[in-house]
Write a protein that holds these residues in place. Structure first.
Motif, PDB file in Angstrom:
ATOM      1  N   ARG A 117      71.950 -24.181  22.777  1.00  0.00           N
ATOM      2  CA  ARG A 117      71.122 -22.982  22.899  1.00  0.00           C
ATOM      3  C   ARG A 117      71.374 -22.097  21.691  1.00  0.00           C
ATOM      4  NH1 ARG A 117      73.035 -20.737  28.495  1.00  0.00           N
ATOM      5  NH2 ARG A 117      72.338 -22.433  29.817  1.00  0.00           N
ATOM      6  N   SER A 118      70.308 -21.667  21.055  1.00  0.00           N
ATOM      7  CA  SER A 118      70.452 -20.712  19.960  1.00  0.00           C
ATOM      8  C   SER A 118      70.903 -19.372  20.543  1.00  0.00           C
ATOM      9  CB  SER A 118      69.108 -20.531  19.245  1.00  0.00           C
ATOM     10  OG  SER A 118      68.184 -19.888  20.108  1.00  0.00           O
ATOM     11  N   PRO A 119      71.511 -18.511  19.732  1.00  0.00           N
ATOM     12  CA  PRO A 119      71.872 -17.179  20.223  1.00  0.00           C
ATOM     13  C   PRO A 119      70.673 -16.423  20.799  1.00  0.00           C
ATOM     14  CG  PRO A 119      72.983 -17.603  18.153  1.00  0.00           C
ATOM     15  CD  PRO A 119      72.011 -18.745  18.371  1.00  0.00           C
ATOM     16  N   GLN A 120      69.492 -16.599  20.191  1.00  0.00           N
ATOM     17  CA  GLN A 120      68.292 -15.925  20.687  1.00  0.00           C
ATOM     18  C   GLN A 120      67.923 -16.416  22.087  1.00  0.00           C
ATOM     19  OE1 GLN A 120      68.539 -17.654  17.828  1.00  0.00           O
ATOM     20  NE2 GLN A 120      68.019 -16.285  16.147  1.00  0.00           N
ATOM     21  N   THR A 121      67.954 -17.725  22.285  1.00  0.00           N
ATOM     22  CA  THR A 121      67.638 -18.288  23.602  1.00  0.00           C
ATOM     23  C   THR A 121      68.672 -17.852  24.624  1.00  0.00           C
ATOM     24  OG1 THR A 121      66.433 -20.183  22.724  1.00  0.00           O
ATOM     25  CG2 THR A 121      67.405 -20.441  24.908  1.00  0.00           C
ATOM     26  N   ASN A 122      69.936 -17.878  24.236  1.00  0.00           N
ATOM     27  CA  ASN A 122      70.985 -17.478  25.178  1.00  0.00           C
ATOM     28  C   ASN A 122      70.805 -16.013  25.590  1.00  0.00           C
ATOM     29  OD1 ASN A 122      73.509 -18.732  26.395  1.00  0.00           O
ATOM     30  ND2 ASN A 122      74.263 -16.732  25.712  1.00  0.00           N
ATOM     31  N   ALA A 123      70.480 -15.147  24.630  1.00  0.00           N
ATOM     32  CA  ALA A 123      70.273 -13.721  24.940  1.00  0.00           C
ATOM     33  C   ALA A 123      69.081 -13.539  25.875  1.00  0.00           C
ATOM     34  CB  ALA A 123      70.068 -12.933  23.648  1.00  0.00           C
ATOM     35  N   MET A 124      68.012 -14.283  25.637  1.00  0.00           N
ATOM     36  CA  MET A 124      66.843 -14.196  26.499  1.00  0.00           C
ATOM     37  C   MET A 124      67.176 -14.644  27.919  1.00  0.00           C
ATOM     38  SD  MET A 124      64.316 -16.296  28.027  1.00  0.00           S
ATOM     39  CE  MET A 124      64.356 -17.796  27.080  1.00  0.00           C
ATOM     40  N   LEU A 125      67.888 -15.779  28.058  1.00  0.00           N
ATOM     41  CA  LEU A 125      68.263 -16.274  29.382  1.00  0.00           C
ATOM     42  C   LEU A 125      69.237 -15.318  30.068  1.00  0.00           C
ATOM     43  CD1 LEU A 125      68.675 -20.079  28.584  1.00  0.00           C
ATOM     44  CD2 LEU A 125      66.793 -18.983  29.842  1.00  0.00           C
ATOM     45  N   ARG A 126      70.121 -14.752  29.284  1.00  0.00           N
ATOM     46  CA  ARG A 126      71.097 -13.801  29.826  1.00  0.00           C
ATOM     47  C   ARG A 126      70.402 -12.550  30.368  1.00  0.00           C
ATOM     48  NH1 ARG A 126      76.289 -12.254  30.063  1.00  0.00           N
ATOM     49  NH2 ARG A 126      76.859 -10.212  29.253  1.00  0.00           N
TER      50      ARG A 126
END
Length: 189
Positions: A117-126
């Motif tokens: 997961r890219s940091p952007q995807t992780n932040a969105m999921l978070r």
């Protein structure tokens, strides 16, 4: 080993040739698997992605050696499908996934829900779920979220935990198991 009585090929060369080309699109791979079972110590990973429609059935390790091209394909398969970002997956995670699959004696492939997961995807999921870690091992290429329709979350989690290679999280309500190569620990119900 003699092939067609005229040329010869070592067993290692033959296994390497199969491993380098063994993807699910290759119709001969199913026949090769029976031959390879007796060919020494091998590791295999079988997965599909409901998000991309891709499938992989790959021998990625033969007699103590990772097969570079197979690992490269696994890394691409486990990419962040939202950003198309690829990261080298930690091979310890792949080994845990493969060993757990073998312990389950499952023939179906894992369904990959999340690998890298890219940091952007992780932040969105978070932002959408409390269950997503701020410093998730997914962002380091050290974790995967997986499902097997023929096995329960508990069965898959027990098999992964038996490997004692990292973290195993049960997400029964969402029907998946998290596997990583971090600190050995378990969580979830």
């Amino acid at each position: 080993m003699t092939i067609d009585g005229s040329s010869s090929m070592s067993r290692r060369a033959l296994l390497g040739a199969f491993a380098a080309t063994a993807i699910t699109a290759a119709p001969t791979f199913a026949n090769a698997a029976g031959f390879l079972r007796g060919g020494g110590d091998i590791r295999r990973i079988k997965m599909y992605s409901g998000r991309t429609g891709e499938r992989i059935d790959m021998i990625y390790w033969i007699e103590g050696n990772y097969v570079r091209e197979a690992v490269k394909e696994i890394n691409h398969f486990m990419r962040d499908w939202r950003t198309d970002g690829v990261k080298s997956m930690d091979l310890r995670t792949i080994d845990i996934m493969s060993a757990a699959h073998n312990l389950l004696d499952a023939t179906e492939p894992y369904m990959l829900l999340s690998g890298y997961r890219s940091p952007q995807t992780n932040a969105m999921l978070r932002s959408r779920s409390r269950g997503v870690a701020k410093n998730s091992l997914h962002m380091k290429g050290q974790a995967a979220d997986l499902r097997l329709s023929s096995r329960s979350v508990g069965q898959v989690a027990r098999a992964a935990a038996a490997c004692k290679g990292g973290g195993v999280g049960k997400y029964s309500r969402s029907n998946f198991v998290h596997m990583d190569c971090g600190v050995v620990r378990t969580w979830g119900r």
